[in-house]
Every structure is written in structure tokens, then in C-alpha cells.
Design an enzyme around this catalytic site. Sequence first.
Site, mmCIF file in Angstrom:
data_model
loop_
_atom_site.group_PDB
_atom_site.id
_atom_site.type_symbol
_atom_site.label_atom_id
_atom_site.label_comp_id
_atom_site.label_asym_id
_atom_site.label_seq_id
_atom_site.Cartn_x
_atom_site.Cartn_y
_atom_site.Cartn_z
ATOM 1 N N THR A 7 -47.724 9.599 12.971
ATOM 2 C CA THR A 7 -47.361 11.020 13.086
ATOM 3 C C THR A 7 -47.056 11.349 14.548
ATOM 4 O O THR A 7 -47.031 12.521 14.927
ATOM 5 C CB THR A 7 -48.516 11.933 12.597
ATOM 6 O OG1 THR A 7 -49.713 11.570 13.301
ATOM 7 C CG2 THR A 7 -48.741 11.803 11.108
ATOM 8 N N ILE A 30 -55.353 14.665 19.158
ATOM 9 C CA ILE A 30 -55.001 14.628 17.726
ATOM 10 C C ILE A 30 -55.748 13.485 17.026
ATOM 11 O O ILE A 30 -56.270 13.654 15.920
ATOM 12 C CB ILE A 30 -53.470 14.493 17.537
ATOM 13 C CG1 ILE A 30 -52.760 15.683 18.219
ATOM 14 C CG2 ILE A 30 -53.109 14.436 16.054
ATOM 15 C CD1 ILE A 30 -51.244 15.565 18.287
ATOM 16 N N GLY A 56 -56.828 10.537 21.425
ATOM 17 C CA GLY A 56 -56.763 11.723 22.298
ATOM 18 C C GLY A 56 -57.117 12.921 21.443
ATOM 19 O O GLY A 56 -57.929 12.818 20.526
ATOM 20 N N ARG A 69 -55.824 2.790 26.351
ATOM 21 C CA ARG A 69 -55.748 2.112 27.645
ATOM 22 C C ARG A 69 -57.096 2.203 28.347
ATOM 23 O O ARG A 69 -57.610 1.255 28.896
ATOM 24 C CB ARG A 69 -54.685 2.778 28.530
ATOM 25 C CG ARG A 69 -53.356 2.087 28.479
ATOM 26 C CD ARG A 69 -52.366 2.879 29.246
ATOM 27 N NE ARG A 69 -52.574 4.313 28.960
ATOM 28 C CZ ARG A 69 -51.845 5.286 29.451
ATOM 29 N NH1 ARG A 69 -50.870 5.027 30.262
ATOM 30 N NH2 ARG A 69 -52.082 6.553 29.149
ATOM 31 N N THR A 70 -57.691 3.421 28.306
ATOM 32 C CA THR A 70 -59.034 3.569 28.874
ATOM 33 C C THR A 70 -59.939 4.211 27.825
ATOM 34 O O THR A 70 -59.474 5.054 27.040
ATOM 35 C CB THR A 70 -59.024 4.468 30.139
ATOM 36 O OG1 THR A 70 -58.249 5.622 29.835
ATOM 37 C CG2 THR A 70 -58.448 3.760 31.336
ATOM 38 N N GLY A 123 -45.388 17.622 11.636
ATOM 39 C CA GLY A 123 -46.802 17.610 12.029
ATOM 40 C C GLY A 123 -47.298 18.953 12.534
ATOM 41 O O GLY A 123 -48.385 19.406 12.168
ATOM 42 N N ARG A 138 -44.575 9.363 17.322
ATOM 43 C CA ARG A 138 -43.138 9.278 17.602
ATOM 44 C C ARG A 138 -42.584 8.041 16.894
ATOM 45 O O ARG A 138 -43.207 6.960 16.919
ATOM 46 C CB ARG A 138 -42.878 9.147 19.109
ATOM 47 C CG ARG A 138 -43.038 10.436 19.904
ATOM 48 C CD ARG A 138 -41.965 11.474 19.566
ATOM 49 N NE ARG A 138 -42.075 12.692 20.362
ATOM 50 C CZ ARG A 138 -42.789 13.768 20.027
ATOM 51 N NH1 ARG A 138 -43.468 13.790 18.900
ATOM 52 N NH2 ARG A 138 -42.810 14.838 20.814
ATOM 53 N N HIS A 180 -40.808 15.040 10.255
ATOM 54 C CA HIS A 180 -41.392 15.482 11.528
ATOM 55 C C HIS A 180 -41.889 16.935 11.446
ATOM 56 O O HIS A 180 -41.358 17.826 12.105
ATOM 57 C CB HIS A 180 -40.376 15.316 12.675
ATOM 58 C CG HIS A 180 -41.060 15.239 14.020
ATOM 59 N ND1 HIS A 180 -40.576 14.501 15.074
ATOM 60 C CD2 HIS A 180 -42.212 15.812 14.494
ATOM 61 C CE1 HIS A 180 -41.368 14.622 16.120
ATOM 62 N NE2 HIS A 180 -42.377 15.418 15.788
ATOM 63 N N GLU A 240 -34.208 10.251 14.100
ATOM 64 C CA GLU A 240 -34.446 11.440 13.286
ATOM 65 C C GLU A 240 -33.168 12.271 13.328
ATOM 66 O O GLU A 240 -32.639 12.472 14.423
ATOM 67 C CB GLU A 240 -35.621 12.253 13.830
ATOM 68 C CG GLU A 240 -36.942 11.534 13.621
ATOM 69 C CD GLU A 240 -38.158 12.276 14.177
ATOM 70 O OE1 GLU A 240 -37.981 13.401 14.699
ATOM 71 O OE2 GLU A 240 -39.256 11.733 14.107
#
Length: 327
Positions: free
Chosen positions: A237, A158, A156, A179-180, A289, A239, A287, A268
Site C-alpha cells: 500500500t 502506517i 513507521g 534500516r534502523t 489508501g 508505492r 491507490h 498507475e
Amino acid sequence: MKKKILVTRLYPEAGISLLEKENFDLTLWEKERPMTPEELLGLAKTHDAVLCTLTDRIDKAFLNECRHLEIISQFAVGYDNIDIAAATDLGIPVGFTPDAMSEATADIAFGLMIAVARNMFFMHKTIIHGQWGYFNPTGHLGIELKQKTLGIFGLGRIGLKMAQRCQNAYDMKILYHNRTRNTKAEKLVDATCVGFDELLAKSDIVSVHCALTPETRHVFDLKAFKKMKPSAVFINTARGPIHHEKDLTQAVKEGLIRGAGLDVTDPEPMAKDNPLLFMENVCVLPHVGSATMEARNQMSILAAMNIIGFYKTGRVSHIVNPGVLGS
Ligand code: GLV
């Protein structure tokens, strides 16, 4: 009557000052720590809107008690802390802050990749412990990244930035699993969509950039690590619960993969005696990022604008569940 907005953390001033300029009644939670679920619920009950983030649990039970909320504005691109289906059923729009942190998060993924490839965090620890030793012609050997294969899990916004960095810096071959198919991204980077097993089998670096959903929870388990190259580096990076932490620990310990770079863990914060923290080929960050001035300011602005736009025009520029506002 002024709309009452609950602001759950100390978000950057850039967005808060926008809210202050409007005719809102703001409640700012000024403690460093997140609210407990009880504190959040207690305060949300008397507010019209909530500006929240990933440490705030907005689950079905919370929403059932807060049906009156007019908008939830999330300061993050991920929103797995919010029960979106429940919010949607109640007709509550949920805003979020996509793209603001894409560069920052891709930098952390890229940095972790190099850090793991060269055991950087571990080397730093040896110096702290007085174990520099001598220049060792055969010791501390890492791997080079030039022309290696990068496997993006979730191409996507990132993932695309990470792929571009790797292609430009190291002429890497890019595979991805979605997925697509992301044909838009394929126009911007030379990337091939493959099945999950092929991604695992062929990648030298596997970097996770998808959302946490019931489908992606623990998708990186022992079974998946066993399908990866023993020389492969795993980067997450996105979840923490997307990888199964005990399985990852075993995979690195037993040499099923070379190592891992994590900006996210489950839970976390990670416990300070977690075995991953003591492994030579593992680098862990807390965490961070999106933790750049640029990203956090922009996230704050987008989160504020989602609320302002909603009250001024009935529209939310960046919305997770657009259906609730009608066409
Ligand atoms: C950070 O993790 C975010 O989802 O924005």
C-alpha cells in the site's frame, strides 16, 4: 504584493478555505485530471508557491526552471515525485502531510490482507460473470489469519497502525525490517526487528509500508519472492515500484507465493488487461489508501497550513528538508 499560490488539483475544501481566508492570490486547477508536465511548468513559472501531489512531477528539470518558488507543499506523505535533493540545493522548503492518512492506509492494508486470504475480489467477479455455482465443501478455500506472522517492511507511522491492527485482531506475531530499529514503535507493539531475508522466510503476510527511494525500488523482485513462503501473502500500500510487477506476476502464477494485495501499481493507472487483475489470489485497488473524508480533509489542512505557516512565521510545521530554513 499578494503571494501567488498554484493549487494543482481539486483538494478538499477544508484546506483550500484556509488559504482563501489569507491574503493569497490562488490559482485553482479545477479539472479532474492532473496537469501535464508542460501545463504544470507553464503555470508554476508565474507563481510563488505550489500546492501539489504525487501525480505532479517536480523533478530537477522542473526545479531548474522554477528556482523562484518559495515553497512546495505536497498533499501526501510520500514525496517520491519531488526531487528533494534538487529542491534543497535551491533552498526551497518542501512540506508534506504525515500521519493524516495513517489510519486510513492501514485499514486498506488490513482489508487487502483479508481479501487476499479469502480470494474476495475474485469471488465477486465470478458472481458478476454468472458463475456462482453451488455451495462447494472443498472449493474456494482461503486461509485464516489467527496467530500468523506479519512481516512489516518499513515500520513507521502506517506500518505501526497495521501491526497494531493485526496484533489486536488476530494475535499475530510481528516481525519488521527497517534500516534502523524503531524502538519507539517497539514500545507500542510487540515487534521484533529482523534482517530482510529472515522477514521474507518467516512471514505469512509481508506488508510494505516504506517510502520509495533508490534503495527500495524493486526490492521485492523474483529473488525476494523466492525467499518467501509459498503460502505467503504480499501486500503493498506504499508505492508501486517497490515491487517488480513482472516478477510479482510470475511469483503468483508459479505459486512462489499465495497471492498479493496491491493498492499501488507501476505504472498507475494499471492497464485493464494486466494479468494480475485476472488472478484468483490477487486483489488490486486504485491507490485509495488515504481516500477517507477524515484523512483527505486533514491532509488538505496540513498542506495549507504548511504554506500559511511559512508565509506568516517562516516555519513549516511538516517539512521534508528542514535544513533549508536554518535552525
Ligand atoms: C499517498 O500515497 C501518500 O503518499 O500520501
